[in-house]
Design a protein around this motif. Structure first.
Motif, PDB file in Angstrom:
ATOM      1  N   ASP A 308       0.853  -1.190   0.000  1.00  0.00           N
ATOM      2  CA  ASP A 308       0.000   0.000   0.000  1.00  0.00           C
ATOM      3  C   ASP A 308       0.891   1.244   0.000  1.00  0.00           C
ATOM      4  N   LYS A 309       0.797   2.035  -1.050  1.00  0.00           N
ATOM      5  CA  LYS A 309       1.629   3.231  -1.151  1.00  0.00           C
ATOM      6  C   LYS A 309       1.431   4.166   0.036  1.00  0.00           C
ATOM      7  N   ARG A 310       0.213   4.244   0.575  1.00  0.00           N
ATOM      8  CA  ARG A 310      -0.067   5.140   1.693  1.00  0.00           C
ATOM      9  C   ARG A 310       0.774   4.760   2.920  1.00  0.00           C
ATOM     10  N   VAL A 311       0.987   3.479   3.114  1.00  0.00           N
ATOM     11  CA  VAL A 311       1.815   3.024   4.237  1.00  0.00           C
ATOM     12  C   VAL A 311       3.268   3.416   4.007  1.00  0.00           C
ATOM     13  N   ARG A 312       3.752   3.174   2.787  1.00  0.00           N
ATOM     14  CA  ARG A 312       5.150   3.528   2.486  1.00  0.00           C
ATOM     15  C   ARG A 312       5.362   5.032   2.650  1.00  0.00           C
TER      16      ARG A 312
END
Length: 538
Positions: A308-312
């Motif tokens: 998940d890009k949001r986590v990264r």
């Protein structure tokens, strides 16, 4: 145990190796940081292996010592066809192979050795294709995708035929995984029923031969008395000391103490915190220069929640990079958001790192479904590298930063060879990794470490696959116009930054303490560090 961990039959005790050598003015003793993961560089992507190979093996081309110019080596000249699909190499005559207790060569280097070395990596049915690691990572990522065949024209002429242009080919051929091995030695060991010996007991054409290796202790080399560079009068590429000894010393402070006391004459990868003290030492010169490097946290996107890009992106905002640079690099690093370092063309200086913003990080985690954070493991690099001077300290700072947004990170590490092996296998959740460029072209690290193809080979530690980014890199390697190539590399960097492919730390300066009796040592920024052209005097 990694392949390189098997000691050679010639290995002696540490004291027996060091005492007579240090007493000799013709011995150069180098404190280095770790054992090589492999003695055959065809299997490796690490400088610990390249440093050994730089002494023992040679390649068709070379990079100028301390510079970036591509120069002849085992190939003394070459021509390129108009369509850039055929490279014809005239091989150097009079090049002798090393000998050992188990092998005495009956001929000099020729085209058969080039064909053996390439075809072992190219042809899956080759008798030596599965001997050893079987993972020819550099070759598979950089050379193989465009390679059609390697042909013998005559005993001293070979032709490399490509399926498509490969702009950085001559540069790539200079790197240690493209070393030329002896076909005769391979045949002899196969006949003896011990084919793996060509990887455990290297026989090369380099300026030094390998005498012994004791894992985590010492590697000893001997100058080759009749190396071809002497007949050529090429002092810059000659072995000018009789003995070369690598003393494997994992602790950077201990390496500095040894060079200060005279136990070593050169200390690789010193601690930035020791830099001020080094500059006050009357017996030491401190050499310094920019390197082409990349250091990063790899979020394994094949493991939740890092796909998940949001986590990264949350973890990027949660990491106080300036504080890490102050504490870890101590004046030897600068923040970066560009996947290509400023020392290489196509660096995108317009990209800026994400600022430290824990509140924004918390909002992104909440949006991704982790309002209370989560637990993960964080791998700390166990050795000092120019691109990461203190992995443990950096991991502790990251751990504290992430705790502030509810992410609990447990720090793990392993012995260097094991760390690399597990990283290739994708066992990490978040891992600290880095690279230094081995030749002066942006393509190398990007093609090796950040393509969709690299996910399958294990070279892409982040397991990040973005088709547009991979396609841009592939296209850039098939055209020769540097301006057009630069546009493609800049587009790749934009995608890398936007998608948080990895969290970049800093671009580093390399420095090396060298005792003043050592003459003409040059920090070599591409590939393994050669110790030719270096002498000892008052």
């Amino acid at each position: 145990m990694t392949r390189s961990a098997r000691p050679l039959a010639l290995a002696l005790g540490l004291g027996a190796l060091l005492l007579p050598a240090i007493a000799s003015a013709q011995a150069l003793v180098v404190c280095t940081e770790a054992s090589p993961d492999f003695l055959n560089p065809q299997f490796s992507s690490q400088n610990t292996a390249y440093d050994v190979a730089a002494q023992v093996y040679e390649r068709l081309t070379a990079t100028q010592r301390g510079g970036s110019q591509i120069i002849p080596s085992l190939a003394e000249a070459w021509t390129i066809s108009d369509d850039a699909l055929s490279y014809t190499f005239k091989l150097r005559k009079g090049v002798k192979w090393h000998a050992s207790k188990s092998f005495t060569p009956t001929r000099e280097f020729n085209a058969d050795d080039v064909l053996f070395s390439f075809n072992r990596m190219l042809d899956p049915n080759h008798p030596y294709a599965k001997v050893g690691s079987g993972n020819f990572q550099f070759f598979g990522e950089i050379v193989k995708p465009s390679l059609k065949a390697v042909e013998k024209v005559d005993d001293y002429t070979v032709r490399i035929v490509l399926t498509k242009p490969n702009a950085p080919l001559l540069s790539a051929l200079s790197v240690e995984p493209m070393s030329i091995l002896s076909a005769e030695y391979a045949a002899a060991m196969s006949k003896a029923g011990t084919p793996e010996q060509i990887d455990f007991a290297p026989i090369g054409t380099g300026p030094f031969s390998l005498l012994s290796y004791q894992k985590d202790a010492v590697i000893r080399f001997k100058a080759v008395p009749d190396h071809w560079t002497k007949a050529a009068g090429d002092r810059d590429r000659m072995a000018l000391v009789n003995d070369l000894i690598f003393v494997i010393t994992p602790d950077a402070s201990v390496r500095f103490a040894k060079v200060r006391s005279g136990e070593c004459q050169i200390a690789r990868y010193p601690n930035p915190g020791d830099l001020a003290a080094m500059k006050t030492e009357p017996t030491i010169n401190v050499l310094q220069g920019s390197i082409a490097d990349q250091s990063f946290l790899a979020f394994n996107q094949q493991k939740k929640p890092f796909g998940d890009k949001r986590v990264r992106e949350a973890l990027a905002y949660a990491t106080n990079i300036p504080a890490i640079i102050d504490a870890v690099y101590q004046g030897t690093g600068k923040p970066t958001a560009s996947a290509v370092p400023p020392s290489l063309w196509s660096h995108d200086a317009d990209l800026k790192p994400r600022p430290y913003d824990p509140d924004k990080a918390k909002a992104l985690l909440k949006e991704a479904g982790y309002p209370d954070g989560f637990e993960t493991t964080l791998w700390a690099i166990p050795v000092v590298r120019a691109y990461m001077p203190n992995g443990r300290r950096a991991a502790e700072l990251i751990q504290a930063d992430w705790a502030r947004i509810g992410v609990k990170a447990t720090i793990q590490t392993f012995e260097w060879g094991e760390y690399l092996k597990r990283g290739r296998a994708g066992e990490h959740e978040v891992g600290m990794f880095g690279y230094t460029w081995d030749y002066p072209d942006p393509s190398q690290i990007l093609l090796t470490g950040w393509t969709c193809e690299g996910v399958a080979t294990g070279a892409n530690r982040a397991r990040w696959c973005n088709k547009e980014a991979s396609d841009a890199l592939a296209k850039a390697s098939t055209i020769t116009d540097q301006a057009e190539r630069s546009k493609l590399y800049k587009r790749f960097q934009e995608i890398f930054h936007e998608d948080v492919a990895g969290l970049l730390f800093a671009n580093a300066q390399a420095f090396t303490p060298v005792r003043k009796e050592v003459k003409d040592y040059k920090i070599h920024f591409f590939g393994g560090q050669p110790f030719v052209g270096v002498s000892i005097g008052k």
